[in-house]
Motif scaffolding. Structure first.
Motif, PDB file in Angstrom:
ATOM      1  N   ARG A 179     -13.305 -14.229  -6.896  1.00 43.87           N
ATOM      2  CA  ARG A 179     -11.862 -14.676  -7.197  1.00 43.87           C
ATOM      3  C   ARG A 179     -11.359 -14.733  -5.580  1.00 43.87           C
ATOM      4  N   ASP A 180     -11.555 -14.206  -4.858  1.00 43.51           N
ATOM      5  CA  ASP A 180     -11.457 -13.933  -3.464  1.00 43.51           C
ATOM      6  C   ASP A 180     -11.989 -15.379  -2.880  1.00 43.51           C
ATOM      7  N   ASN A 239      -4.029 -12.146  -0.035  1.00 41.54           N
ATOM      8  CA  ASN A 239      -3.790 -13.296  -0.946  1.00 41.54           C
ATOM      9  C   ASN A 239      -4.160 -12.931  -2.380  1.00 41.54           C
ATOM     10  N   THR A 266     -16.928  -5.801 -12.059  1.00 40.41           N
ATOM     11  CA  THR A 266     -15.621  -5.920 -11.540  1.00 40.41           C
ATOM     12  C   THR A 266     -15.869  -6.376  -9.863  1.00 40.41           C
ATOM     13  N   LEU A 267     -16.738  -5.769  -9.234  1.00 42.29           N
ATOM     14  CA  LEU A 267     -17.087  -6.105  -7.805  1.00 42.29           C
ATOM     15  C   LEU A 267     -17.355  -7.431  -7.618  1.00 42.29           C
ATOM     16  N   ARG A 282     -15.820  10.768  -8.788  1.00 39.81           N
ATOM     17  CA  ARG A 282     -14.693  10.082  -7.785  1.00 39.81           C
ATOM     18  C   ARG A 282     -13.528   9.624  -8.381  1.00 39.81           C
ATOM     19  N   SER A 283     -13.768   9.294  -9.692  1.00 35.77           N
ATOM     20  CA  SER A 283     -12.594   8.666 -10.492  1.00 35.77           C
ATOM     21  C   SER A 283     -11.513   9.637 -10.703  1.00 35.77           C
ATOM     22  N   LYS A 333     -14.398  -9.767  -8.365  1.00 35.44           N
ATOM     23  CA  LYS A 333     -13.472  -9.771  -7.167  1.00 35.44           C
ATOM     24  C   LYS A 333     -13.878 -10.559  -6.019  1.00 35.44           C
ATOM     25  N   ARG A 379     -18.935  -1.820 -13.435  1.00 33.48           N
ATOM     26  CA  ARG A 379     -18.213  -1.678 -12.124  1.00 33.48           C
ATOM     27  C   ARG A 379     -18.676  -2.723 -11.349  1.00 33.48           C
ATOM     28  N   LEU A 438     -17.974  10.551   2.440  1.00 30.07           N
ATOM     29  CA  LEU A 438     -18.303   9.423   3.303  1.00 30.07           C
ATOM     30  C   LEU A 438     -19.280   9.440   4.489  1.00 30.07           C
ATOM     31  N   PHE A 482      -7.657  -3.949  -9.688  1.00 28.73           N
ATOM     32  CA  PHE A 482      -9.243  -3.790  -9.144  1.00 28.73           C
ATOM     33  C   PHE A 482      -9.575  -2.483  -8.915  1.00 28.73           C
ATOM     34  N   TYR A 483      -8.829  -1.672  -8.755  1.00 34.55           N
ATOM     35  CA  TYR A 483      -9.230  -0.364  -8.403  1.00 34.55           C
ATOM     36  C   TYR A 483      -8.964   0.390  -9.596  1.00 34.55           C
ATOM     37  N   ASN A 522     -20.632  10.980  -7.679  1.00 39.81           N
ATOM     38  CA  ASN A 522     -20.027   9.624  -7.939  1.00 39.81           C
ATOM     39  C   ASN A 522     -19.205   9.551  -9.228  1.00 39.81           C
ATOM     40  N   HIS A 539     -14.494   5.268  -4.414  1.00 39.61           N
ATOM     41  CA  HIS A 539     -14.764   5.032  -5.739  1.00 39.61           C
ATOM     42  C   HIS A 539     -15.833   5.247  -6.243  1.00 39.61           C
ATOM     43  N   PRO A 540     -15.969   5.279  -7.513  1.00 39.73           N
ATOM     44  CA  PRO A 540     -17.209   5.604  -8.463  1.00 39.73           C
ATOM     45  C   PRO A 540     -18.311   4.237  -8.209  1.00 39.73           C
ATOM     46  N   VAL A 541     -18.414   4.006  -7.038  1.00 43.06           N
ATOM     47  CA  VAL A 541     -19.549   2.777  -7.053  1.00 43.06           C
ATOM     48  C   VAL A 541     -20.502   3.371  -5.580  1.00 43.06           C
ATOM     49  N   SER A 542     -21.688   2.778  -5.972  1.00 36.71           N
ATOM     50  CA  SER A 542     -22.701   3.205  -5.039  1.00 36.71           C
ATOM     51  C   SER A 542     -22.897   1.934  -4.046  1.00 36.71           C
ATOM     52  N   ARG A 543     -23.319   2.377  -2.684  1.00 38.56           N
ATOM     53  CA  ARG A 543     -23.418   1.347  -1.833  1.00 38.56           C
ATOM     54  C   ARG A 543     -24.379  -0.107  -1.987  1.00 38.56           C
ATOM     55  N   LEU A 596     -12.839   1.694  -0.811  1.00 38.04           N
ATOM     56  CA  LEU A 596     -13.872   1.212  -1.697  1.00 38.04           C
ATOM     57  C   LEU A 596     -15.030   2.291  -2.223  1.00 38.04           C
ATOM     58  N   LEU A 597     -15.388   2.884  -1.060  1.00 43.56           N
ATOM     59  CA  LEU A 597     -16.596   3.698  -1.013  1.00 43.56           C
ATOM     60  C   LEU A 597     -15.989   5.180  -1.650  1.00 43.56           C
ATOM     61  N   LEU A 623     -12.422   0.177 -11.370  1.00 45.51           N
ATOM     62  CA  LEU A 623     -13.631   0.870 -10.912  1.00 45.51           C
ATOM     63  C   LEU A 623     -13.152   2.193 -11.284  1.00 45.51           C
TER      64      LEU A 623
END
Lengths: 277, 306
Positions: free
Chosen positions: A13-14, B94, A6-7, B79-80, A10, A3, B55, B103-104, B76, A93-97, A90-91, B107
């Motif tokens: 690429r941005d 873009n 992936t972050l 969450r998937s 991204k 993950r 959140l 991307f999502y 966590n 999703h299964p990602v930590s801050r 984004l948050l 994740l």
């Protein structure tokens, strides 16, 4: 780990897709080339390597330019996503801050490193081929130090940028703070130190204290790291007169700079964890 | 998971400083059920959704989603299996639609091959490889919906899913919700007004300034609020006169007699009317509209702002 990757990809690429990262690489290459040629012109037939001159000019360019780019990359990263609504998404999703901040940091650092390596690399290689002494006879050590420490300087201001971005709730505020931070570290801090020294006619401030006050500013640590990196650069930048007492060891300079990367990054993660969405 | 509720809120309160965004809300949503959160802007819908998503945490009370506290770090991994469409999301212009969904999906650890089917499902397949800057508002909203469906979620949370959509796409949203329900997913959607909701919604929770104003099926809400049905009877002047004699004190105007009666009395009233054997030309029965039900349940909304 997947993950985080992936972050990172991204963000990278941005950045590559945003024209301005390409522009910055071009601008840095252009400025580096101009400075290098202007800088190497007056050396004539002295024994100083043209690349050493380039290192001195480029490190002065870096001190202004790299913190600015890094802050510009970072200031918007969290608060901008919050305003666009993608942060909330984004948050969920299964990602930590922490992963989010680290992903941005590594991705942005990659972009900065590309700009620095291409920009300065082109200048360095060009100079070494056109200048005296040939490719092998240059101060490549100093040049490598310049590249790596410039990336480190970028990392420092990325970290500071994330603190701003996680802390404020509006993009405009973040932009204003980023400019303020840039002015503070690049201009005002040294001016303040100078004023302090001028006021201190009696020399009450011991040399050691002034030195550490100065090195507390990461841009000054960066300057000292590069300008005293070899006898040639020290001579060229007027640092040769510094007594040993006034210099700091490479290790302590690197430690200062590294802690300027890690501490703001940790603070940014802590603020982000508490941030209300 | 069995029959345990997917979402369980027990007297949940959320305060921002002195403002109480959500006040003592209790709620349970079972697997395969679709619940709509309805309320004005600022009624607490989004705050409630954010607490369900983990959140933000509640000031008081207990939130459980799929049996866990959403603030728990172990959450966590669940969450998937949650799909979320935020109220307003501006994807990066873009990037292409496909890059965004990839991307999502990465994740969530979901399959990238399944994305084609999702693009088809929201009628975006033809535009999947175009940059989002070329998308219309409705297409962006549909991309957001496709994003929420990545990885076939067990819990689907849609914040204002039909805003900016034309009627056909809107029907498509409800048909997607129906499919997800049939597959056993729990669906939570939020909406500004009851009138926007489809009959495919199982239950409605109406929030008013953080309070739960009502909870039940749309039919139940009509009944509990006790708004009367309006009955309008047309006939000759002579017939209306006989009606006036029989039902004293009712409104007679423009060649019609107006009655109002509660939902429970409606049938009896009509039977009695028929048994009078008075010649009538027409009878109109108007049940309270959803809009009237909604307004009745949320009246007083703006009192605090004066």
């Amino acid at each position: 780990m997947n993950r985080l990757w992936t972050l990172i990809t991204k963000e990278a690429r941005d950045g590559l897709r945003n024209r301005w990262v390409v522009m910055i690489t071009l601008v840095m290459t252009g400025l580096a080339l101009i400075l290098s040629f202007l800088g190497s012109a007056p050396t004539g037939t002295t024994s100083v390597s043209p690349l050493a001159v380039t290192v001195v000019s480029l490190s002065s360019l870096s001190i202004f330019f790299i913190p600015l780019i890094a802050l510009l990359l970072a200031y918007d990263s969290v608060v901008g996503e919050a305003e666009r609504g993608t942060l909330t998404l984004l948050l969920t999703h299964p990602v930590s801050r922490t992963e989010v901040i680290l992903g941005k940091f590594i991705g942005h650092l990659f972009l900065l490193a590309i700009a620095i390596v291409i920009g300065y690399g082109v200048a360095g290689v060009t100079i070494s081929f056109t200048g005296e002494g040939g490719f092998a006879g240059q101060e490549w050590d100093s040049f490598l130090r310049l590249l790596l420490s410039s990336i480190l300087l970028g990392a420092i201001f990325l970290s500071i940028g994330y603190v701003i971005s996680t802390w404020v709730s509006e993009r405009g505020m973040a932009a204003a703070l980023a400019i303020g931070i840039w002015l503070l570290f690049v201009l005002l801090y040294d001016m303040g130190l100078l004023a302090l020294l001028a006021a201190d006619g009696e020399g009450a401030l011991s040399g050691g204290l002034v030195k550490w006050l100065m090195l507390a500013n990461p841009t000054d640590s960066y300057r000292m790291f590069n300008l005293t990196s070899s006898n040639a650069t020290a001579l060229l930048s007027g640092m040769a007169g510094l007594s040993v007492e006034h210099r700091a060891s490479d290790t302590s300079l690197i430690l200062i700079m590294l802690s300027w990367v890690v501490a703001p990054l940790v603070i940014a993660c802590m603020i982000f964890r508490k941030r209300q969405l | 998971m069995g029959l345990n509720p997917t979402i369980e809120l027990s007297s949940v309160t959320k305060e921002y400083g002195k403002t109480i965004a959500v006040d003592g809300v209790s709620l349970a949503v079972a697997p395969g059920e679709c619940l709509a959160l309805v309320g004005h802007n600022g009624a607490g819908k989004s705050t409630l959704i954010k607490m369900v998503l983990g959140l933000i945490g509640p000031t008081n009370g207990r939130v459980r989603v799929m049996g866990r506290d959403p603030l728990d770090s172990a959450f966590n991994n669940l969450r998937s299996k949650i799909g979320f469409l935020p109220e307003q999301v501006l994807f990066q212009n873009n990037m292409t639609g496909r890059e965004t969904l990839e991307f999502y999906a990465r994740l969530k650890g979901a399959s990238l091959e399944a994305l084609d089917a999702l693009f088809h499902r929201v009628d975006l397949f033809g535009a999947a490889n175009n940059r989002i800057s070329t998308y219309s508002k409705g297409m962006r909203q549909r991309l957001g919906l496709a994003q929420a469906l990545i990885g076939t979620p067990d819990l689907l949370i849609l914040d204002e899913p039909t805003s900016g959509l034309d009627p056909a796409s809107r029907q498509n949203v409800y048909s997607i919700i129906n499919d997800m329900k049939a597959a056993g997913a729990t669906v939570l959607i939020s909406s500004h007004a009851l009138t926007e909701l489809d009959s495919r919604i199982d239950r409605v929770a109406i929030l008013n300034r953080g309070h739960m104003a009502a909870l039940g099926t749309i039919a139940e809400l009509r009944r509990t609020i006790g708004l009367p049905s309006e009955i309008k009877v047309h006939g000759s002047a002579e017939s209306l006169q006989r009606l006036a004699d029989y039902y004293s004190g009712k409104g007679y105007m423009n060649g019609a007699a107006h009655f109002s009666c509660s939902a429970s009395e409606k049938i009896d009233f009509l039977r009695e009317l028929m048994e009078l054997n008075i010649p009538l030309t027409d009878i109109e029965v108007n049940d309270p509209s959803l809009e009237q039900v909604f307004l009745a349940l949320t009246k007083g909304e703006d009192l605090g702002n004066e």
